[in-house]
Structures are given as structure tokens and as C-alpha cells.
Design an enzyme around this catalytic site. Structure first.
Site, PDB file in Angstrom:
ATOM      1  N   SER A   1       0.857  -1.196   0.000  1.00  0.00           N
ATOM      2  CA  SER A   1       0.000   0.000   0.000  1.00  0.00           C
ATOM      3  C   SER A   1       0.888   1.239   0.000  1.00  0.00           C
ATOM      4  CB  SER A   1      -0.859   0.010   1.266  1.00  0.00           C
ATOM      5  OG  SER A   1      -1.460   1.276   1.463  1.00  0.00           O
TER       6      SER A   1
ATOM      7  N   TYR B   1      -1.650  -0.455  10.285  1.00  0.00           N
ATOM      8  CA  TYR B   1      -1.767  -0.877   8.879  1.00  0.00           C
ATOM      9  C   TYR B   1      -0.517  -0.466   8.097  1.00  0.00           C
ATOM     10  CZ  TYR B   1      -3.760  -1.355   4.169  1.00  0.00           C
ATOM     11  OH  TYR B   1      -3.985  -1.710   2.856  1.00  0.00           O
TER      12      TYR B   1
ATOM     13  N   LYS C   1       2.366  -2.791   6.150  1.00  0.00           N
ATOM     14  CA  LYS C   1       2.702  -2.667   4.721  1.00  0.00           C
ATOM     15  C   LYS C   1       4.179  -2.277   4.531  1.00  0.00           C
ATOM     16  CE  LYS C   1      -1.352  -3.865   3.163  1.00  0.00           C
ATOM     17  NZ  LYS C   1      -1.521  -5.171   2.479  1.00  0.00           N
TER      18      LYS C   1
HETATM   19  P1  NDP Z   1     -11.268  -6.675   0.852  1.00  0.00           P
HETATM   20  O1  NDP Z   1     -11.496  -6.433   2.284  1.00  0.00           O
HETATM   21  O2  NDP Z   1     -12.266  -6.217  -0.141  1.00  0.00           O
HETATM   22  O3  NDP Z   1     -10.998  -8.257   0.596  1.00  0.00           O
HETATM   23  C1  NDP Z   1     -10.025  -8.903   1.357  1.00  0.00           C
HETATM   24  C2  NDP Z   1     -10.035 -10.381   1.041  1.00  0.00           C
HETATM   25  O4  NDP Z   1      -9.044 -11.024   1.889  1.00  0.00           O
HETATM   26  C3  NDP Z   1     -11.361 -11.042   1.346  1.00  0.00           C
HETATM   27  O5  NDP Z   1     -11.643 -12.046   0.414  1.00  0.00           O
HETATM   28  C4  NDP Z   1     -11.115 -11.638   2.729  1.00  0.00           C
HETATM   29  O6  NDP Z   1     -11.963 -12.721   2.988  1.00  0.00           O
HETATM   30  C5  NDP Z   1      -9.651 -12.086   2.589  1.00  0.00           C
HETATM   31  N1  NDP Z   1      -9.092 -12.301   3.914  1.00  0.00           N
HETATM   32  C6  NDP Z   1      -8.951 -11.400   4.915  1.00  0.00           C
HETATM   33  N2  NDP Z   1      -8.507 -12.001   6.024  1.00  0.00           N
HETATM   34  C7  NDP Z   1      -8.349 -13.310   5.723  1.00  0.00           C
HETATM   35  C8  NDP Z   1      -7.936 -14.456   6.458  1.00  0.00           C
HETATM   36  N3  NDP Z   1      -7.635 -14.381   7.750  1.00  0.00           N
HETATM   37  N4  NDP Z   1      -7.878 -15.644   5.820  1.00  0.00           N
HETATM   38  C9  NDP Z   1      -8.224 -15.761   4.526  1.00  0.00           C
HETATM   39  N5  NDP Z   1      -8.650 -14.712   3.783  1.00  0.00           N
HETATM   40  C10 NDP Z   1      -8.714 -13.511   4.377  1.00  0.00           C
HETATM   41  O7  NDP Z   1      -9.834  -6.056   0.542  1.00  0.00           O
HETATM   42  P2  NDP Z   1      -9.246  -5.357  -0.785  1.00  0.00           P
HETATM   43  O8  NDP Z   1      -9.579  -6.175  -1.973  1.00  0.00           O
HETATM   44  O9  NDP Z   1      -9.606  -3.934  -0.748  1.00  0.00           O
HETATM   45  O10 NDP Z   1      -7.677  -5.445  -0.463  1.00  0.00           O
HETATM   46  C11 NDP Z   1      -6.824  -6.426  -1.018  1.00  0.00           C
HETATM   47  C12 NDP Z   1      -5.394  -6.049  -0.671  1.00  0.00           C
HETATM   48  O11 NDP Z   1      -5.097  -4.743  -1.172  1.00  0.00           O
HETATM   49  C13 NDP Z   1      -5.110  -5.992   0.838  1.00  0.00           C
HETATM   50  O12 NDP Z   1      -3.827  -6.501   1.104  1.00  0.00           O
HETATM   51  C14 NDP Z   1      -5.162  -4.506   1.143  1.00  0.00           C
HETATM   52  O13 NDP Z   1      -4.404  -4.172   2.282  1.00  0.00           O
HETATM   53  C15 NDP Z   1      -4.548  -3.945  -0.132  1.00  0.00           C
HETATM   54  N6  NDP Z   1      -4.891  -2.542  -0.371  1.00  0.00           N
HETATM   55  C16 NDP Z   1      -6.207  -2.169  -0.435  1.00  0.00           C
HETATM   56  C17 NDP Z   1      -6.528  -0.835  -0.636  1.00  0.00           C
HETATM   57  C18 NDP Z   1      -7.947  -0.367  -0.672  1.00  0.00           C
HETATM   58  O14 NDP Z   1      -8.170   0.858  -0.576  1.00  0.00           O
HETATM   59  N7  NDP Z   1      -8.928  -1.235  -0.849  1.00  0.00           N
HETATM   60  C19 NDP Z   1      -5.472   0.185  -0.802  1.00  0.00           C
HETATM   61  C20 NDP Z   1      -4.122  -0.332  -0.767  1.00  0.00           C
HETATM   62  C21 NDP Z   1      -3.861  -1.653  -0.555  1.00  0.00           C
HETATM   63  P3  NDP Z   1     -12.715 -12.898   4.423  1.00  0.00           P
HETATM   64  O15 NDP Z   1     -13.333 -11.613   4.792  1.00  0.00           O
HETATM   65  O16 NDP Z   1     -13.666 -13.990   4.154  1.00  0.00           O
HETATM   66  O17 NDP Z   1     -11.652 -13.272   5.383  1.00  0.00           O
END
Ligand code: NDP
Length: 245
Positions: free
Chosen positions: A137, A150, A154
Site C-alpha cells: 500500500s 496498517y 505494509k
Molecule cells: P477486501 O477487504 O475487499 O478483501 C479482502 C479479502 O481477503 C477477502 O476475500 C477476505 O476474505 C480475505 N481475507 C482477509 N482475512 C483473511 C484471512 N484471515 N484468511 C483468509 N482470507 C482472508 O480487501 P481489498 O480487496 O480492498 O484489499 C486487497 C489487498 O489490497 C489488501 O492486502 C489490502 O491491504 C490492499 N490494499 C487495499 C486498498 C484499498 O483501498 N482497498 C489500498 C491499498 C492496498 P474474508 O473476509 O472472508 O476473510
């Protein structure tokens, strides 16, 4: 530029929704032989796999080291890994709870090491070149209000990306990271939908907008592909220029 993942087996973590969901589909569209979609919520994986027979679900909680290792090894040989799963616990510095620290580092950092170890060991055994892309990020590089933990996770992702690139290079395994600004997923909307909160960040972003999921997907596909054969250890900002000032 034609990017193809023909004959490649891909693993995307956090593929139940958001960036990971679209990444899984993008790899299929780019010719991947098989995409393993790892997430914790089976119903979300069911929706994803209904979109393509080439996608197989891996339902596991990344917080569980041993179950995750078994599940990843069970997927068999992987050529491309995207460590995308992440959590964002947002709270002011003075109110940070120890449990926020633990869950954030467990999912955002420790799980990357666990999944990557299993995948890289198999790449090395099979003597195949491989690619790993970690989703970091912009918060690794600039301070954002209420994002202390967070941002720290990162920054650790950027650091382990370089360390992995250093140690896995001799096996022709490339490791890179993508560092997006806010992306319009559930996570992004939850924290940044309020215009009062997002305005200061947008004001310092030369392109004056946040990212769409496809912006991140394109960067990941490039770094995971043979078009980036000479690129490793880098952290690629996809942030509309926010890091310029
Ligand atoms: P979302 O919250 O939309 O999706 C996250 C996904 O990760 C979900 O499918 C969730 O499933 C899964 N996940 C989370 N915890 C676990 C766990 N313990 N075990 C297995 N699966 C898990 O996130 P984004 O798509 O927005 O983000 C994706 C990546 O991008 C992340 O690393 C985030 O930090 C990074 N990012 C996002 C930004 C944003 O603004 N959206 C900006 C910069 C970076 P479940 O809930 O079922 O666990």
C-alpha cells in the site's frame, strides 16, 4: 503488449471479493491453466468459482499457520503467487489495541511468509522459475491518519518483498510488490467514502482520484508475467502520484 499465463498455475489469496476476486478472473482471461482462489468465506468463493471452471477454491483462515500451509501444499505446483489478502484495522495511535496489532501482522505479514515459503519450496524442487507479487500500500511509505498499524504492516511487506527477492533470486523466483492508493473495494469504501476524510488525500494526489480495481490488476499482471522477467525486489506505486509530495 500481450500478457499470457498459458500453462501457468496461479494462487491468489484474499480472492473472495475486492481486488483478489478480479485478479482471479483476470488470470483466467489471460490464459492461466488453473487459478486457486484462497479465502476464508466459502460462500464468496462459491460465487467466484461459478464464473469459471478453471478456478478452484481453497477455503482457509490465513491466521492459522498449519492449516494454511497444508491447504497451500494441497493445491499442488504453483507458478505465480499473489499475496493479496489483507486486513485494515483503523484506529488512532493513542487507541491502538494489542489485538489489532496481532491480527494485522498475522494476516498482512506472517501469512505472506507462510504461503510464500510453501510455494517457493515447491518452485525450487521443480526447478521452475516463478513469480510472487505482494499487495502492499502507499501507506507503507507515507503516514495516513489512524493507519499506524496498517502502515507498519505494509512497510513490513515492502521489506520482506526485498528480502525474498534477494534470497530467492538464485532460483529464478522474482518477488515484487504493488503499492496502491485507496481502491474502491469494501475495504476502500469503508475507510474513505466520507468526502471530508478523502479530500486531503485527493488534494495531495496529482491525478486527483483514487484507484479502480483494474489499475491494481494491470500492475499485478505485468509483474507476474514474463514481460517483467528482469524485475525483482521492486515496490510499484499505483497511487496517482501521491508519493511525489
Ligand atoms: P477486501 O477487504 O475487499 O478483501 C479482502 C479479502 O481477503 C477477502 O476475500 C477476505 O476474505 C480475505 N481475507 C482477509 N482475512 C483473511 C484471512 N484471515 N484468511 C483468509 N482470507 C482472508 O480487501 P481489498 O480487496 O480492498 O484489499 C486487497 C489487498 O489490497 C489488501 O492486502 C489490502 O491491504 C490492499 N490494499 C487495499 C486498498 C484499498 O483501498 N482497498 C489500498 C491499498 C492496498 P474474508 O473476509 O472472508 O476473510
Amino acid at each position: 503488449m500481450n500478457i499470457s499465463f498459458e500453462n501457468k498455475r496461479i494462487l491468489v489469496t484474499g480472492a473472495g471479493r475486492g481486488i483478489g476476486y478480479d485478479l482471479a478472473l483476470a488470470f483466467v482471461k489471460s490464459g492461466a491453466e488453473k487459478v486457486f482462489a484462497l479465502s476464508r468465506t466459502q460462500s464468496e468463493l462459491d460465487t467466484l468459482i461459478s464464473e469459471s471452471p478453471k478456478i478452484s477454491p481453497v477455503c482457509v483462515d490465513l491466521a492459522d499457520w498449519n492449516s494454511t500451509k497444508r491447504a497451500v501444499e494441497g493445491a499442488g505446483p504453483i507458478d505465480v503467487l499473489v499475496n493479496n489478502a489483507g486486513v485494515a484495522v483503523v484506529e488512532p495511535f493513542l487507541e491502538i489495541r494489542p489485538e489489532s496489532f496481532d491480527i494485522s501482522f498475522n494476516i498482512n505479514v506472517k501469512a505472506i511468509i507462510n504461503v510464500s515459503q510453501a510455494v517457493a519450496a515447491s518452485m525450487i524442487d521443480r526447478k521452475v522459475s516463478g513469480a510472487i507479487v505482494n499487495i502492499s500500500s502507499q501507506a507503507s511509505k507515507v503516514a495516513l491518519w489512524n493507519h499506524t498499524v496498517y502502515g507498519a504492516t505494509k512497510a513490513a511487506v515492502d521489506s520482506i518483498t526485498k528480502a525474498m527477492a534477494l534470497e530467492l533470486g538464485e532460483y529464478n523466483i522474482r518477488v515484487n510488490a504493488v503499492n496502491p492508493t485507496v481502491v474502491w473495494t469494501d475495504m476502500g469504501k469503508r475507510e474513505w467514502s466520507d468526502p471530508e476524510k478523502s479530500k486531503p488525500l485527493l488534494d495531495r494526489t496529482p491525478l486527483h482520484r483514487f484507484a479502480e480495481i483494474k489499475d491494481v490488476v494491470h500492475a499485478v499482471l505485468y509483474l507476474a508475467s514474463d514481460k517483467a522477467d528482469m524485475v525483482t525486489g521492486t515496490t510499484l506505486p499505483v497511487e496517482g502520484g501521491r508519493l511525489t509530495n
